[in-house]
Write an enzyme that holds these catalytic residues in place. Sequence first.
Site, short mmCIF file in Angstrom:
data_model
loop_
_atom_site.label_atom_id
_atom_site.label_comp_id
_atom_site.label_asym_id
_atom_site.label_seq_id
_atom_site.Cartn_x
_atom_site.Cartn_y
_atom_site.Cartn_z
N ARG A 15 94.87 33.03 -14.97
CA ARG A 15 93.65 33.38 -14.24
C ARG A 15 92.42 33.19 -15.13
O ARG A 15 92.53 33.08 -16.34
CB ARG A 15 93.73 34.85 -13.78
CG ARG A 15 94.71 35.09 -12.65
CD ARG A 15 94.87 36.55 -12.33
NE ARG A 15 95.52 37.27 -13.42
CZ ARG A 15 95.74 38.58 -13.42
NH1 ARG A 15 95.36 39.32 -12.39
NH2 ARG A 15 96.34 39.16 -14.43
N LYS A 75 92.56 39.69 -18.83
CA LYS A 75 93.48 40.61 -19.52
C LYS A 75 92.80 41.24 -20.73
O LYS A 75 91.83 40.73 -21.25
CB LYS A 75 94.72 39.85 -20.00
CG LYS A 75 95.57 39.29 -18.88
CD LYS A 75 96.05 40.33 -17.93
CE LYS A 75 97.28 41.06 -18.41
NZ LYS A 75 97.84 41.95 -17.37
N TYR A 94 90.34 43.90 -17.54
CA TYR A 94 91.41 44.91 -17.49
C TYR A 94 91.72 45.31 -18.92
O TYR A 94 91.83 44.45 -19.81
CB TYR A 94 92.69 44.30 -16.90
CG TYR A 94 92.69 44.11 -15.40
CD1 TYR A 94 92.52 45.18 -14.54
CD2 TYR A 94 92.90 42.85 -14.84
CE1 TYR A 94 92.54 45.00 -13.15
CE2 TYR A 94 92.92 42.66 -13.46
CZ TYR A 94 92.74 43.73 -12.63
OH TYR A 94 92.76 43.56 -11.27
N HIS A 96 93.77 48.70 -19.57
CA HIS A 96 94.95 49.58 -19.57
C HIS A 96 95.13 50.23 -20.95
O HIS A 96 96.18 50.15 -21.57
CB HIS A 96 96.21 48.81 -19.15
CG HIS A 96 96.13 48.32 -17.74
ND1 HIS A 96 96.25 49.15 -16.65
CD2 HIS A 96 95.91 47.08 -17.23
CE1 HIS A 96 96.11 48.46 -15.53
NE2 HIS A 96 95.89 47.20 -15.85
N GLU A 118 90.33 48.60 -14.30
CA GLU A 118 91.28 49.49 -13.61
C GLU A 118 90.76 50.91 -13.40
O GLU A 118 91.35 51.67 -12.64
CB GLU A 118 92.63 49.53 -14.34
CG GLU A 118 92.62 50.22 -15.70
CD GLU A 118 92.19 49.30 -16.85
OE1 GLU A 118 91.78 48.17 -16.59
OE2 GLU A 118 92.25 49.76 -18.01
N ASP A 270 105.61 47.92 -12.62
CA ASP A 270 104.62 48.15 -13.68
C ASP A 270 104.38 49.63 -13.95
O ASP A 270 103.76 49.99 -14.94
CB ASP A 270 103.31 47.42 -13.36
CG ASP A 270 102.68 47.86 -12.06
OD1 ASP A 270 103.39 48.42 -11.22
OD2 ASP A 270 101.47 47.67 -11.89
N1 LIG Z 1 104.37 44.02 -9.94
C1 LIG Z 1 103.13 43.64 -9.78
O1 LIG Z 1 102.75 42.51 -10.09
C2 LIG Z 1 102.14 44.59 -9.17
C3 LIG Z 1 100.89 44.14 -8.75
C4 LIG Z 1 100.03 45.04 -8.13
C5 LIG Z 1 100.41 46.39 -7.98
N2 LIG Z 1 101.63 46.79 -8.43
C6 LIG Z 1 102.11 48.18 -8.29
O2 LIG Z 1 102.53 48.43 -6.95
C7 LIG Z 1 102.58 49.84 -6.76
C8 LIG Z 1 101.92 50.21 -5.45
O3 LIG Z 1 100.54 49.97 -5.53
P1 LIG Z 1 99.55 50.26 -4.30
O4 LIG Z 1 98.25 49.65 -4.69
O5 LIG Z 1 100.16 49.88 -3.02
O6 LIG Z 1 99.43 51.85 -4.37
P2 LIG Z 1 98.87 52.81 -3.22
O7 LIG Z 1 98.42 54.05 -3.90
O8 LIG Z 1 97.94 52.08 -2.34
O9 LIG Z 1 100.18 53.15 -2.34
C9 LIG Z 1 101.24 53.91 -2.81
C10 LIG Z 1 101.90 54.57 -1.64
O10 LIG Z 1 103.13 55.17 -2.10
C11 LIG Z 1 103.32 56.32 -1.31
N3 LIG Z 1 104.35 57.17 -1.89
C12 LIG Z 1 104.26 58.06 -2.91
N4 LIG Z 1 105.46 58.67 -3.10
C13 LIG Z 1 106.31 58.14 -2.19
C14 LIG Z 1 107.68 58.37 -1.86
N5 LIG Z 1 108.41 59.27 -2.52
N6 LIG Z 1 108.24 57.65 -0.86
C15 LIG Z 1 107.50 56.74 -0.19
N7 LIG Z 1 106.21 56.50 -0.43
C16 LIG Z 1 105.62 57.19 -1.42
C17 LIG Z 1 101.94 56.94 -1.25
O11 LIG Z 1 101.84 57.90 -0.22
C18 LIG Z 1 101.07 55.70 -1.01
O12 LIG Z 1 100.89 55.45 0.36
C19 LIG Z 1 101.87 50.43 -7.99
O13 LIG Z 1 102.84 50.87 -8.91
C20 LIG Z 1 101.11 49.26 -8.55
O14 LIG Z 1 100.85 49.41 -9.94
C21 LIG Z 1 102.47 45.92 -9.04
#
Ligand SMILES: NC(=O)c1ccc[n+]([C@@H]2O[C@H](COP(=O)([O-])OP(=O)(O)OC[C@H]3O[C@@H](n4cnc5c(N)ncnc54)[C@H](O)[C@@H]3O)[C@@H](O)[C@H]2O)c1
Length: 370
Positions: A15, A75, A94, A96, A118, A270
Amino acid sequence: MIVGVPKEIKNNENRVALTPAGVAEMVKRGRQVYVQENAGIGSGFSNEDYLHAGALLLASIEEVYGIAEMIIKVKEPIEQEYKLVRKGQILYTYFHFASSEPLTNAMIESGAVCLAYETVELDDRSLPLLVPMSEVAGRMSVQEGAKYLEKTYGGYGVLLGGVPGVPPAKVLIIGGGIVGTEAAKMAAGLGADTTIMDVNLKRLRYLDDIMPANVKTMMSNEYNLREMVKNHDVIIGAVLIPGAKAPKLVTRDMIPTMRPGTVMVDVAVDQGGCFETTKATTHDNPTFVIDDVIQYCVANMPGAVPRTSTLALTNATLPYALQLANKGWKQACQDNMPLRKGLNVVDGKVVYEGVAEAFGLPYTPVDSIL
Ligand SMILES: NC(=O)c1ccc[n+]([C@@H]2O[C@H](COP(=O)([O-])OP(=O)(O)OC[C@H]3O[C@@H](n4cnc5c(N)ncnc54)[C@H](O)[C@@H]3O)[C@@H](O)[C@H]2O)c1
């Protein structure tokens, strides 16, 4: 204000922090923008595109850090870059911080002004510079799930949308936030029989209202989850508990109850992952298999689609970048509360409480330095 855009040097990071369109906006407002040669290549932007937009090109990263009063990056700086950061220089990227003590110490020592994407936070507590990457990862999770369902990838051999006369695949999404919602839109759009589980009933009501008919909602609890994992083709982990490790919702003992060839995509990797068996993987080797169930746990999913990710990220970061470049960091952060929350380390002081707490460092309230 002289703005600098270095080429990202972290492994596999394609990126770039400013697109040619962003450069044009900066130049229009009288800013000088220096872009490192080939900084945009990984995202499909040529040096000529930047020149055409009004940027000046520099051959080396040292020159970019050397001339710029404000560095815009994607990053966090890696070790090789620490020594390039100058006192008083604005770094907008970012960071972190809480996950790296060496980085935190290096930025304290540098005396730079570190604004972390972030932690920029709106009044409703949402994080506008994290949302675009969640949107990308959410949409991608279904694409990856569909791919690994194919027989050649070890999957069960079902087409997500089915065909007339053959039922579609079943997709289970755990967590109905940004990632979960985008995943559901993609899965539903492809015709899959989709269920979103969340613990937030208000959120489930909202999703039930806006989602198409092939998306159902269900309360997330262990009993329901145990039943659901048995007959779904793709299981997507998308939960987040802000500031905490993800809860291990899909446990090891549930895996033998799944159908062989089921695909599990843990987007929450993550934050440690919401499957007990999750271990972070990379785009070079994205999956592993446990009891004939495929797990995809890539920690930087947006990295696979840098063009889309760059455009999505810069759509969100540019308005703040323009304010910083036009007003200087102090005035911009006085005027803009969400941006103020992005300040983490300033002139050797830690001004973000979570970062100070993480390493037992003295904390300076941000208001006292503005
Ligand atoms: N792997 C990657 O490349 C990547 C990229 C972007 C985001 N992420 C990760 O994805 C994850 C989700 O991000 P987001 O932006 O959607 O967060 P978000 O806060 O928008 O949504 C999280 C949801 O999880 C729900 N939740 C909490 N506990 C729960 C449970 N026990 N059962 C079911 N649902 C539950 C919450 O109520 C909320 O609606 C984060 O960990 C974020 O860091 C990873």
